[in-house]
Design an enzyme around this catalytic site. Structure first.
Site, PDB file in Angstrom:
ATOM      1  N   SER A 144      42.746  39.408  31.094  1.00  0.00           N
ATOM      2  CA  SER A 144      42.279  40.452  30.177  1.00  0.00           C
ATOM      3  C   SER A 144      43.134  41.698  30.377  1.00  0.00           C
ATOM      4  O   SER A 144      43.786  41.851  31.418  1.00  0.00           O
ATOM      5  CB  SER A 144      40.824  40.785  30.515  1.00  0.00           C
ATOM      6  OG  SER A 144      40.385  41.936  29.833  1.00  0.00           O
ATOM      7  N   TYR A 157      33.797  43.063  36.508  1.00  0.00           N
ATOM      8  CA  TYR A 157      34.512  42.244  35.516  1.00  0.00           C
ATOM      9  C   TYR A 157      36.017  42.371  35.726  1.00  0.00           C
ATOM     10  O   TYR A 157      36.738  41.365  35.769  1.00  0.00           O
ATOM     11  CB  TYR A 157      34.122  42.681  34.101  1.00  0.00           C
ATOM     12  CG  TYR A 157      34.865  41.918  33.009  1.00  0.00           C
ATOM     13  CD1 TYR A 157      34.543  40.594  32.724  1.00  0.00           C
ATOM     14  CD2 TYR A 157      35.884  42.526  32.279  1.00  0.00           C
ATOM     15  CE1 TYR A 157      35.228  39.891  31.735  1.00  0.00           C
ATOM     16  CE2 TYR A 157      36.568  41.835  31.289  1.00  0.00           C
ATOM     17  CZ  TYR A 157      36.234  40.521  31.023  1.00  0.00           C
ATOM     18  OH  TYR A 157      36.920  39.819  30.047  1.00  0.00           O
TER      19      TYR A 157
HETATM   20  P1  NDP Z   1      32.734  34.181  24.134  1.00  0.00           P
HETATM   21  O1  NDP Z   1      31.492  34.685  24.785  1.00  0.00           O
HETATM   22  O2  NDP Z   1      32.737  34.032  22.654  1.00  0.00           O
HETATM   23  O3  NDP Z   1      33.201  32.808  24.791  1.00  0.00           O
HETATM   24  C1  NDP Z   1      33.030  32.559  26.168  1.00  0.00           C
HETATM   25  C2  NDP Z   1      33.082  31.062  26.389  1.00  0.00           C
HETATM   26  O4  NDP Z   1      32.908  30.808  27.802  1.00  0.00           O
HETATM   27  C3  NDP Z   1      31.993  30.315  25.653  1.00  0.00           C
HETATM   28  O5  NDP Z   1      32.530  29.164  25.071  1.00  0.00           O
HETATM   29  C4  NDP Z   1      31.015  29.930  26.756  1.00  0.00           C
HETATM   30  O6  NDP Z   1      30.413  28.688  26.443  1.00  0.00           O
HETATM   31  C5  NDP Z   1      31.963  29.761  27.952  1.00  0.00           C
HETATM   32  N1  NDP Z   1      31.272  29.822  29.225  1.00  0.00           N
HETATM   33  C6  NDP Z   1      30.578  30.847  29.761  1.00  0.00           C
HETATM   34  N2  NDP Z   1      30.065  30.471  30.941  1.00  0.00           N
HETATM   35  C7  NDP Z   1      30.439  29.177  31.157  1.00  0.00           C
HETATM   36  C8  NDP Z   1      30.228  28.242  32.187  1.00  0.00           C
HETATM   37  N3  NDP Z   1      29.491  28.530  33.270  1.00  0.00           N
HETATM   38  N4  NDP Z   1      30.780  27.009  32.071  1.00  0.00           N
HETATM   39  C9  NDP Z   1      31.510  26.694  30.975  1.00  0.00           C
HETATM   40  N5  NDP Z   1      31.753  27.539  29.964  1.00  0.00           N
HETATM   41  C10 NDP Z   1      31.218  28.772  30.058  1.00  0.00           C
HETATM   42  O7  NDP Z   1      33.876  35.201  24.593  1.00  0.00           O
HETATM   43  P2  NDP Z   1      35.479  35.183  24.413  1.00  0.00           P
HETATM   44  O8  NDP Z   1      35.917  34.111  23.527  1.00  0.00           O
HETATM   45  O9  NDP Z   1      35.857  36.569  24.109  1.00  0.00           O
HETATM   46  O10 NDP Z   1      35.922  34.890  25.925  1.00  0.00           O
HETATM   47  C11 NDP Z   1      36.932  33.957  26.287  1.00  0.00           C
HETATM   48  C12 NDP Z   1      37.730  34.532  27.455  1.00  0.00           C
HETATM   49  O11 NDP Z   1      38.481  35.656  26.980  1.00  0.00           O
HETATM   50  C13 NDP Z   1      36.893  35.040  28.611  1.00  0.00           C
HETATM   51  O12 NDP Z   1      37.498  34.650  29.825  1.00  0.00           O
HETATM   52  C14 NDP Z   1      36.944  36.539  28.470  1.00  0.00           C
HETATM   53  O13 NDP Z   1      36.761  37.214  29.689  1.00  0.00           O
HETATM   54  C15 NDP Z   1      38.353  36.707  27.906  1.00  0.00           C
HETATM   55  N6  NDP Z   1      38.601  37.987  27.231  1.00  0.00           N
HETATM   56  C16 NDP Z   1      37.930  38.299  26.086  1.00  0.00           C
HETATM   57  C17 NDP Z   1      38.138  39.528  25.479  1.00  0.00           C
HETATM   58  C18 NDP Z   1      37.384  39.951  24.239  1.00  0.00           C
HETATM   59  O14 NDP Z   1      37.443  41.136  23.871  1.00  0.00           O
HETATM   60  N7  NDP Z   1      36.703  39.057  23.553  1.00  0.00           N
HETATM   61  C19 NDP Z   1      39.106  40.490  26.013  1.00  0.00           C
HETATM   62  C20 NDP Z   1      39.766  40.053  27.210  1.00  0.00           C
HETATM   63  C21 NDP Z   1      39.515  38.848  27.779  1.00  0.00           C
HETATM   64  P3  NDP Z   1      28.915  28.253  26.805  1.00  0.00           P
HETATM   65  O15 NDP Z   1      28.050  29.479  26.780  1.00  0.00           O
HETATM   66  O16 NDP Z   1      28.593  27.275  25.700  1.00  0.00           O
HETATM   67  O17 NDP Z   1      28.996  27.600  28.149  1.00  0.00           O
END
Ligand code: NDP
Length: 246
Positions: A144, A157
């Site tokens: 990030s 975070y």
């Molecule tokens: P979302 O919340 O839309 O997606 C997060 C994903 O992580 C979901 O598919 C969720 O699936 C999965 N997840 C969470 N916990 C678990 C777990 N224990 N096991 C398996 N899967 C898990 O957010 P983003 O798409 O934004 O996030 C994706 C990545 O991008 C993250 O690492 C985030 O930190 C990073 N990021 C995002 C930014 C933003 O502004 N959006 C900026 C910078 C980085 P489920 O709940 O079905 O398990």
């Protein structure tokens, strides 16, 4: 675009049920890669996988909780049984329950450490021995802009995202055959802020997210890193809204 069999890769993708993961699944499947989708919300994975398959793309799915090493190992085994050994893993799953440290939301700190750090390490552990034995592979870890600078309410975070960069850099230094890529998004439209339970942090994030870009922008950066030739390793890509310095 359909790549030749040689270019079509077996890609394991964690956190594929929403946001950046879902957008990445759509793009890479359309590019002809063989996708294996993991997350906890299996119904979402099922409907995404069925949609992709109905378009003639290859996408299997498997329930995955990245905090459990055995679950990650089963995910990798399922992928291998479905399409063959992993060419690429994208450790994308993450959570972001922001709060000031003095709110002492220790459970949320622990969950961030478990998903954002341990989850990435579990993904590496599940595929690295096989990749090293085959002498090739690519590990893409989603960090990030929070892995580059700390802001109030985001100490833990950001610590997890700094850790993702440290782990990725360390892995790259240890191998001259495995490609290691860090993807560092700025603010992107997704469900990430839904995990924020602290009211003030949630309000601040609502304002911050007004300039969010679409998750497809991050998917394109990931696809760029994958499509480079085997001797070209993209170390890191930072993708952020034009309207934001972060
Ligand atoms: P979302 O919340 O839309 O997606 C997060 C994903 O992580 C979901 O598919 C969720 O699936 C999965 N997840 C969470 N916990 C678990 C777990 N224990 N096991 C398996 N899967 C898990 O957010 P983003 O798409 O934004 O996030 C994706 C990545 O991008 C993250 O690492 C985030 O930190 C990073 N990021 C995002 C930014 C933003 O502004 N959006 C900026 C910078 C980085 P489920 O709940 O079905 O398990």
């Amino acid at each position: 675009m359909t790549p030749s069999t040689q270019q079509s890769k077996v890609v394991l993708l964690t956190g594929a049920s929403s946001g950046i993961g879902e957008a990445t699944a759509r793009l890479l499947a359309a590019q002809g890669h063989r996708l294996v989708l993991g997350a906890r919300r299996v119904e979402r994975l099922r409907s995404l996988s069925e949609e992709l398959q109905s378009l003639g793309f290859q996408a299997a799915y498997c329930a995955l909780d990245v905090t459990r090493l055995e679950a990650m190992q089963e995910f990798a085994a399922f992928a291998e049984a479905s399409y063959g050994p992993a060419d690429v893993i994208i450790n994308n799953a993450g959570i972001m329950p922001l709060s000031p440290l003095n709110a002492t939301k220790v459970d949320e700190w622990d969950r961030m450490i478990d998903v954002n750090i341990r989850g990435v390490l579990h993904g590496i552990a599940a595929v690295l021995p096989g990749m090293e034995a085959r002498g090739k592979g690519q590990i893409i870890n989603v960090s990030s802009i929070g892995g580059h600078a700390v802001s109030p309410t985001a100490a833990v975070y950001c610590a997890t995202k700094y850790a993702v960069r440290a782990i990725s850099d360390g892995l790259r230094l240890e191998s001259n055959r495995i490609r290691v890529t860090i993807i560092s998004p700025g603010v992107v439209e997704s469900e990430l802020a839904d995990t924020i339970s602290d009211p003030s942090a949630r309000e601040e994030m609502n304002v911050f997210r007004r300039i969010a870009i679409q998750p497809d922008a991050i998917a394109r950066a990931i696809a760029y890193a994958i499509e480079q030739p085997g001797d070209v390793d993209v170390s890191e890509i930072i993708v952020r809204p034009t309207a934001s310095p972060y």
